[in-house]
Design a protein around this motif. Structure first.
Motif, short mmCIF file in Angstrom:
data_model
loop_
_atom_site.label_atom_id
_atom_site.label_comp_id
_atom_site.label_asym_id
_atom_site.label_seq_id
_atom_site.Cartn_x
_atom_site.Cartn_y
_atom_site.Cartn_z
N LYS A 1 0.83 -1.20 0.00
CA LYS A 1 0.00 0.00 0.00
C LYS A 1 0.87 1.25 0.00
O LYS A 1 0.57 2.23 -0.65
CB LYS A 1 -0.91 0.01 1.23
CG LYS A 1 -2.32 -0.39 0.94
CD LYS A 1 -3.20 -0.05 2.11
CE LYS A 1 -4.64 -0.36 1.76
NZ LYS A 1 -5.52 -0.16 2.88
N ARG A 2 1.95 1.22 0.80
CA ARG A 2 2.86 2.36 0.84
C ARG A 2 4.30 1.87 0.80
O ARG A 2 4.61 0.79 1.28
CB ARG A 2 2.61 3.24 2.06
CG ARG A 2 2.79 2.54 3.37
CD ARG A 2 2.44 3.44 4.52
NE ARG A 2 2.56 2.66 5.76
CZ ARG A 2 2.59 3.16 6.95
NH1 ARG A 2 2.51 4.46 7.10
NH2 ARG A 2 2.70 2.40 8.00
N ARG A 3 5.17 2.68 0.23
CA ARG A 3 6.56 2.27 0.04
C ARG A 3 7.54 3.06 0.88
O ARG A 3 8.74 2.86 0.79
CB ARG A 3 6.93 2.41 -1.43
CG ARG A 3 6.17 1.44 -2.29
CD ARG A 3 6.55 1.56 -3.73
NE ARG A 3 5.80 0.60 -4.52
CZ ARG A 3 6.34 -0.15 -5.45
NH1 ARG A 3 7.62 -0.08 -5.71
NH2 ARG A 3 5.61 -0.98 -6.13
N SER A 4 7.03 3.95 1.70
CA SER A 4 7.90 4.76 2.55
C SER A 4 7.23 4.94 3.91
O SER A 4 6.03 5.20 3.98
CB SER A 4 8.15 6.12 1.89
OG SER A 4 9.01 6.89 2.67
N VAL A 5 8.02 4.78 4.97
CA VAL A 5 7.50 4.90 6.33
C VAL A 5 8.56 5.61 7.18
O VAL A 5 9.74 5.32 7.08
CB VAL A 5 7.21 3.51 6.96
CG1 VAL A 5 6.65 3.66 8.35
CG2 VAL A 5 6.29 2.69 6.09
N ARG A 6 8.10 6.52 8.03
CA ARG A 6 9.00 7.23 8.95
C ARG A 6 8.66 6.80 10.36
O ARG A 6 7.50 6.83 10.76
CB ARG A 6 8.80 8.75 8.80
CG ARG A 6 9.70 9.58 9.66
CD ARG A 6 9.34 11.07 9.45
NE ARG A 6 10.19 11.93 10.21
CZ ARG A 6 9.99 12.28 11.49
NH1 ARG A 6 8.95 11.80 12.14
NH2 ARG A 6 10.82 13.08 12.11
N VAL A 7 9.69 6.37 11.13
CA VAL A 7 9.47 5.94 12.51
C VAL A 7 10.53 6.54 13.42
O VAL A 7 11.65 6.83 12.98
CB VAL A 7 9.49 4.40 12.65
CG1 VAL A 7 8.35 3.76 11.91
CG2 VAL A 7 10.81 3.82 12.19
N GLU A 8 10.17 6.73 14.68
CA GLU A 8 11.11 7.20 15.69
C GLU A 8 11.43 6.04 16.63
O GLU A 8 10.53 5.29 17.01
CB GLU A 8 10.52 8.36 16.48
CG GLU A 8 10.33 9.61 15.64
CD GLU A 8 9.85 10.81 16.45
OE1 GLU A 8 10.04 10.82 17.69
OE2 GLU A 8 9.27 11.71 15.84
N LEU A 9 12.70 5.91 16.96
CA LEU A 9 13.15 4.85 17.86
C LEU A 9 13.99 5.45 18.98
O LEU A 9 14.82 6.32 18.74
CB LEU A 9 14.02 3.83 17.11
CG LEU A 9 13.31 2.94 16.09
CD1 LEU A 9 14.31 2.32 15.14
CD2 LEU A 9 12.55 1.86 16.82
N GLY A 10 13.78 4.96 20.20
CA GLY A 10 14.59 5.38 21.33
C GLY A 10 15.94 4.68 21.30
O GLY A 10 16.18 3.80 20.48
N PRO A 11 16.83 5.04 22.23
CA PRO A 11 18.14 4.39 22.30
C PRO A 11 17.99 2.88 22.52
O PRO A 11 17.27 2.46 23.43
CB PRO A 11 18.82 5.05 23.50
CG PRO A 11 18.04 6.29 23.78
CD PRO A 11 16.66 6.06 23.26
N HIS A 12 18.62 2.08 21.69
CA HIS A 12 18.59 0.61 21.78
C HIS A 12 17.17 0.08 21.88
O HIS A 12 16.92 -0.93 22.55
CB HIS A 12 19.45 0.12 22.95
CG HIS A 12 20.89 0.45 22.78
ND1 HIS A 12 21.71 -0.25 21.94
CD2 HIS A 12 21.63 1.44 23.32
CE1 HIS A 12 22.92 0.28 21.98
NE2 HIS A 12 22.90 1.31 22.80
N ALA A 13 16.24 0.75 21.24
CA ALA A 13 14.82 0.37 21.31
C ALA A 13 14.42 -0.43 20.08
O ALA A 13 15.10 -0.42 19.06
CB ALA A 13 13.95 1.62 21.44
#
Length: 167
Positions: free
Chosen positions: A95-107
């Motif tokens: 459905k989509r080819r690009s995703v933006r995610v935020e990750l914490g330290p060593h998460a």
């Protein structure tokens, strides 16, 4: 007393070593007067963010729209933002080819991705991320994720780049 500082950028496409020593070794030779000194340091190359799919989650139903759950794991000491690029390689629709995610330290986190596999058998998804941490961009290696679409009363199998799946 002397100090030397350097920054090393590792090619994200570097092939992981499978035999000892697993760490890539960086060597340099220094001349002090008439003496030559060899310095060596091991560099254990780890991707900033690793993208994978757990074995049982690689089994999916053919022809039905559904969600594949990708596992993301940050190996960084600081929070980061990962911009993922997803590319269907074989027998897969996205459905989509690009995703933006935020990750914490060593998460880590599970990322649901809407997919559809048109036919039974193997399916392949290629993933790649650009990770931003404190304004610095880090490219990651392309990762191939192999899936298997198997009907409810069917038998199917597929051999991927580094995995074999049987349902």
């Amino acid at each position: 007393s002397a100090a030397m500082e350097a920054q090393v950028t590792v090619d994200p496409e570097i092939v992981e070593k499978t035999c000892p020593p697993r760490a890539a070794v960086l060597t340099t030779e220094l001349m002090f007067g008439n003496r030559e000194i060899e310095l060596a340091a091991g560099i254990d190359v780890v991707q900033a963010v690793e993208i994978s799919i757990e074995g049982p989650r690689a089994l999916i139903l053919p022809t039905e729209p559904q969600q594949a759950r990708l596992t993301l794991r940050s190996h960084l000491d600081r929070k980061c933002v990962a911009q993922l690029r997803l590319r269907p390689v074989h027998n897969l629709e996205l459905k989509r080819r690009s995703v933006r995610v935020e990750l914490g330290p060593h998460a880590g986190l599970e990322l649901p991705v809407d997919i559809r596999v048109p036919a039974e058998g193997g399916a392949t998804l290629e993933t790649e991320a650009t990770v931003t941490v404190k304004g610095r961009r880090i490219a990651t290696r392309k990762q191939r994720l192999d899936l298997l679409a198997c009907g409810r009363r069917s038998l199917a199998g597929a051999v991927g780049e580094s995995v074999g799946i049987l349902c």
